[in-house]
Design a protein around this motif. Sequence first.
Motif, mmCIF file in Angstrom:
data_model
loop_
_atom_site.group_PDB
_atom_site.id
_atom_site.type_symbol
_atom_site.label_atom_id
_atom_site.label_comp_id
_atom_site.label_asym_id
_atom_site.label_seq_id
_atom_site.Cartn_x
_atom_site.Cartn_y
_atom_site.Cartn_z
ATOM 1 N N ALA A 140 -17.715 -19.933 13.549
ATOM 2 C CA ALA A 140 -16.447 -19.769 14.078
ATOM 3 C C ALA A 140 -16.365 -20.706 15.432
ATOM 4 O O ALA A 140 -15.520 -21.656 15.577
ATOM 5 N N GLU A 141 -17.582 -20.589 16.029
ATOM 6 C CA GLU A 141 -17.778 -21.479 17.356
ATOM 7 C C GLU A 141 -17.861 -22.937 16.955
ATOM 8 O O GLU A 141 -17.346 -23.887 17.681
ATOM 9 N N ALA A 142 -18.510 -23.141 15.806
ATOM 10 C CA ALA A 142 -18.595 -24.654 15.314
ATOM 11 C C ALA A 142 -17.214 -24.950 15.038
ATOM 12 O O ALA A 142 -16.848 -26.285 15.118
ATOM 13 N N ALA A 143 -16.536 -24.417 14.370
ATOM 14 C CA ALA A 143 -15.172 -24.799 13.931
ATOM 15 C C ALA A 143 -14.413 -25.156 15.037
ATOM 16 O O ALA A 143 -13.537 -26.256 15.199
ATOM 17 N N LEU A 144 -14.429 -24.087 16.013
ATOM 18 C CA LEU A 144 -13.668 -24.664 17.530
ATOM 19 C C LEU A 144 -14.266 -25.788 18.298
ATOM 20 O O LEU A 144 -13.557 -26.799 18.657
ATOM 21 N N MET A 145 -15.607 -25.915 17.812
ATOM 22 C CA MET A 145 -16.383 -27.268 18.803
ATOM 23 C C MET A 145 -15.890 -28.412 17.947
ATOM 24 O O MET A 145 -15.568 -29.443 18.779
ATOM 25 N N THR A 146 -15.645 -28.426 16.620
ATOM 26 C CA THR A 146 -15.318 -29.606 16.200
ATOM 27 C C THR A 146 -13.798 -30.102 16.353
ATOM 28 O O THR A 146 -13.473 -31.253 16.467
ATOM 29 N N VAL A 147 -13.147 -29.187 16.719
ATOM 30 C CA VAL A 147 -11.550 -29.322 17.118
ATOM 31 C C VAL A 147 -11.594 -29.996 18.538
ATOM 32 O O VAL A 147 -10.858 -30.922 18.825
ATOM 33 N N ARG A 148 -12.347 -29.414 19.395
ATOM 34 C CA ARG A 148 -12.953 -30.045 20.703
ATOM 35 C C ARG A 148 -13.057 -31.473 20.871
ATOM 36 O O ARG A 148 -12.644 -32.271 21.539
ATOM 37 N N LEU A 149 -14.129 -31.692 19.683
ATOM 38 C CA LEU A 149 -14.621 -32.981 19.832
ATOM 39 C C LEU A 149 -13.789 -34.079 19.112
ATOM 40 O O LEU A 149 -13.544 -35.223 19.710
ATOM 41 N N HIS A 150 -12.423 -33.393 18.538
ATOM 42 C CA HIS A 150 -11.550 -34.311 18.239
ATOM 43 C C HIS A 150 -10.258 -34.339 19.194
ATOM 44 O O HIS A 150 -9.225 -34.868 18.969
ATOM 45 N N ARG A 151 -10.568 -33.602 20.524
ATOM 46 C CA ARG A 151 -9.567 -33.472 21.299
ATOM 47 C C ARG A 151 -8.302 -32.882 20.888
ATOM 48 O O ARG A 151 -7.269 -33.248 21.462
ATOM 49 N N GLY A 152 -8.648 -31.915 20.041
ATOM 50 C CA GLY A 152 -7.285 -31.193 19.628
ATOM 51 C C GLY A 152 -6.306 -31.781 18.651
ATOM 52 O O GLY A 152 -5.313 -31.352 18.019
ATOM 53 N N LYS A 153 -6.669 -33.387 18.132
ATOM 54 C CA LYS A 153 -5.792 -33.945 17.321
ATOM 55 C C LYS A 153 -6.003 -33.792 15.939
ATOM 56 O O LYS A 153 -4.844 -33.812 15.050
ATOM 57 N N ARG A 154 -7.248 -33.030 15.699
ATOM 58 C CA ARG A 154 -7.356 -32.587 14.510
ATOM 59 C C ARG A 154 -7.800 -30.989 14.530
ATOM 60 O O ARG A 154 -8.422 -30.562 15.562
ATOM 61 N N LYS A 155 -6.862 -30.079 13.674
ATOM 62 C CA LYS A 155 -7.094 -28.637 13.820
ATOM 63 C C LYS A 155 -7.306 -28.043 12.484
ATOM 64 O O LYS A 155 -6.966 -26.542 12.474
ATOM 65 N N ARG A 156 -7.828 -28.721 11.608
ATOM 66 C CA ARG A 156 -8.052 -28.219 10.234
ATOM 67 C C ARG A 156 -9.619 -27.950 10.171
ATOM 68 O O ARG A 156 -10.387 -29.009 10.421
ATOM 69 N N PHE A 157 -10.030 -27.002 9.582
ATOM 70 C CA PHE A 157 -11.649 -26.969 9.180
ATOM 71 C C PHE A 157 -11.545 -26.447 8.004
ATOM 72 O O PHE A 157 -10.929 -25.237 7.681
ATOM 73 N N LEU A 158 -12.556 -26.910 6.955
ATOM 74 C CA LEU A 158 -12.670 -26.672 5.670
ATOM 75 C C LEU A 158 -13.883 -25.710 5.565
ATOM 76 O O LEU A 158 -14.932 -25.878 5.910
ATOM 77 N N VAL A 159 -13.739 -24.570 4.699
ATOM 78 C CA VAL A 159 -14.748 -23.700 4.566
ATOM 79 C C VAL A 159 -14.842 -23.287 2.899
ATOM 80 O O VAL A 159 -13.877 -23.640 2.140
ATOM 81 N N PRO A 160 -15.806 -23.151 2.240
ATOM 82 C CA PRO A 160 -16.081 -23.018 0.844
ATOM 83 C C PRO A 160 -15.365 -21.607 0.595
ATOM 84 O O PRO A 160 -15.463 -20.587 1.411
ATOM 85 N N LYS A 161 -14.698 -21.566 -0.733
ATOM 86 C CA LYS A 161 -13.896 -20.187 -0.921
ATOM 87 C C LYS A 161 -15.167 -19.195 -1.344
ATOM 88 O O LYS A 161 -14.970 -18.043 -1.093
ATOM 89 N N ALA A 162 -16.408 -19.838 -1.784
ATOM 90 C CA ALA A 162 -17.364 -18.801 -1.822
ATOM 91 C C ALA A 162 -18.109 -18.437 -0.616
ATOM 92 O O ALA A 162 -19.364 -18.823 -0.386
ATOM 93 N N LEU A 163 -17.427 -17.975 0.130
ATOM 94 C CA LEU A 163 -17.777 -17.420 1.709
ATOM 95 C C LEU A 163 -17.748 -16.053 1.730
ATOM 96 O O LEU A 163 -16.946 -15.327 1.240
ATOM 97 N N SER A 164 -18.689 -15.217 2.356
ATOM 98 C CA SER A 164 -18.635 -13.881 2.565
ATOM 99 C C SER A 164 -17.245 -13.592 3.315
ATOM 100 O O SER A 164 -16.844 -14.250 4.119
ATOM 101 N N PRO A 165 -16.753 -12.710 2.693
ATOM 102 C CA PRO A 165 -15.151 -12.078 3.100
ATOM 103 C C PRO A 165 -15.376 -11.686 4.682
ATOM 104 O O PRO A 165 -14.321 -11.838 5.218
ATOM 105 N N GLU A 166 -16.539 -11.109 5.076
ATOM 106 C CA GLU A 166 -16.666 -10.676 6.360
ATOM 107 C C GLU A 166 -16.708 -11.916 7.469
ATOM 108 O O GLU A 166 -16.303 -12.137 8.417
ATOM 109 N N LYS A 167 -17.486 -12.951 6.938
ATOM 110 C CA LYS A 167 -17.518 -14.154 7.762
ATOM 111 C C LYS A 167 -16.277 -14.732 7.762
ATOM 112 O O LYS A 167 -15.864 -15.142 8.930
ATOM 113 N N ARG A 168 -15.360 -14.806 6.721
ATOM 114 C CA ARG A 168 -14.008 -15.335 6.834
ATOM 115 C C ARG A 168 -13.080 -14.771 7.918
ATOM 116 O O ARG A 168 -12.648 -15.333 8.356
ATOM 117 N N ALA A 169 -13.401 -13.412 7.665
ATOM 118 C CA ALA A 169 -12.412 -12.558 8.730
ATOM 119 C C ALA A 169 -13.003 -12.848 10.138
ATOM 120 O O ALA A 169 -11.960 -13.129 11.006
#
Length: 448
Positions: A140-169
């Motif tokens: 989650a912190e990595a996702a937020l960090m990538t958005v900050r690095l794009h200065r908020g101009k990009r706000k989409r973060f792609l994750v695999p569907k084969a991801l732990s439901p707990e991590k996804r939550a």
Amino acid sequence: MGRHYLPNLAHRDEMLKEIGFNSIDELFSDVPAGMVKEFNLPEGKSEYEVFLELSEILSKNRTVLEMPSFLGAGTYFHYVPAHVKYLIERSEFLTAYTPYQPEISQGMLQALFEYQSIMAELYGLPVVNSSMYDWGTAIAEAALMTVRLHRGKRKRFLVPKALSPEKRAVIATYTRGAGLEIVEVPWDEEGNLDLEKLKEAVGEAAGVYVEMANFFGLVEENVREIGEIAHDAGAYFVVGADPTMLGLFEAPGELGADIAVGEAAYLGNPMNFGGPRAGIFAVRNDKKLIRQMPGRIIGMTRDAEGRRAFVMTLQTREQHIRRAKATSNICSNEALVAVASAIHLASLGPRGLAELGEAILKNTAYLRKRLSEVAEIPFEGLYFKDVPARFEKPYSEVHEALLERGIHGGYYVGKHFPELGETALFAATETTRKEWVDALIEALREVA
């Protein structure tokens, strides 16, 4: 409520009047109806009576030696050498908290510096922070960090569907306030991330995340290609990796990762009902990335007299700097867990880590081979720790029958991934014994 002593209870009305309320109900009027309830606490007991009652409850527990367990899906039974527990119980580690005056916490700072150095070598990226809460929050912190690095101009973060439901939550909870769009990329027929679907979705993504191994235990075959697709689209590439597999497989940094995350608690720490944990967070040597890292970084320098000293090189959390400028709101560092993992890794060394990975890989392969005799394995490929097995009858029935035979089965994934049917993940680590697997298969022959 009146029969239990609470501090200042006699002054309750006086305090309510002082802050402008007439009753407790009025004070909590903005809380949804039914959420505020009186505590119906029983009468108190002596310490010895509590001890007896708790001992009776605890006696119902069964260890993994008494009841073999194949439950994994992100929490695994690893062996922790005795000296690790002994060392972290030293008072200077056990009682240490976030060093707000780091200059007087040289021992703890050095231990965290060693943790960072070991993880940097392991993950193939030179800059590592002093840990996050766990793997999920690190993503989650990595996702937020990538958005900050794009200065908020990009706000989409792609994750695999084969991801732990707990991590996804966890990711959804962390990123909701910042307005991130979390997009799931499906798996292909082999269970790997679908590269064509990734190319369609990556357009304006701030970052792309992939795991080694994925939630189903499959070792992703196309990590490098996924990174190239992400970079070609101008997105940052984030790789999550289980540290116990990095003695055998290429490090995230070698595969082109800009950011790498993982779970430090797999080394040196018992399961503890799922916690506490420590999330690994590493980045490549780029000042733009380093400045946006969450948490804290411990560095080494020289003091005024030329002696080696350790300092907080970066501390961008909200308790150290102005809240509006903080990169993270992490309020406590999982320092003890991180130190334990560093001690375990230092004890293993490169050769020991490779042997650990080999033992897990071999045990997983044996588990998969035997499971294929009684169930369908949905995907081909190389598995690490977790193996999915699909059954013809409802898995709840299978699981109950296994429990009756003194075996704890796998983690049911049909609830989260209905397309897989009655499938459960069965896990193996270096602690898994051949006779446990054989007993599992014999039990499954009877019930599945």
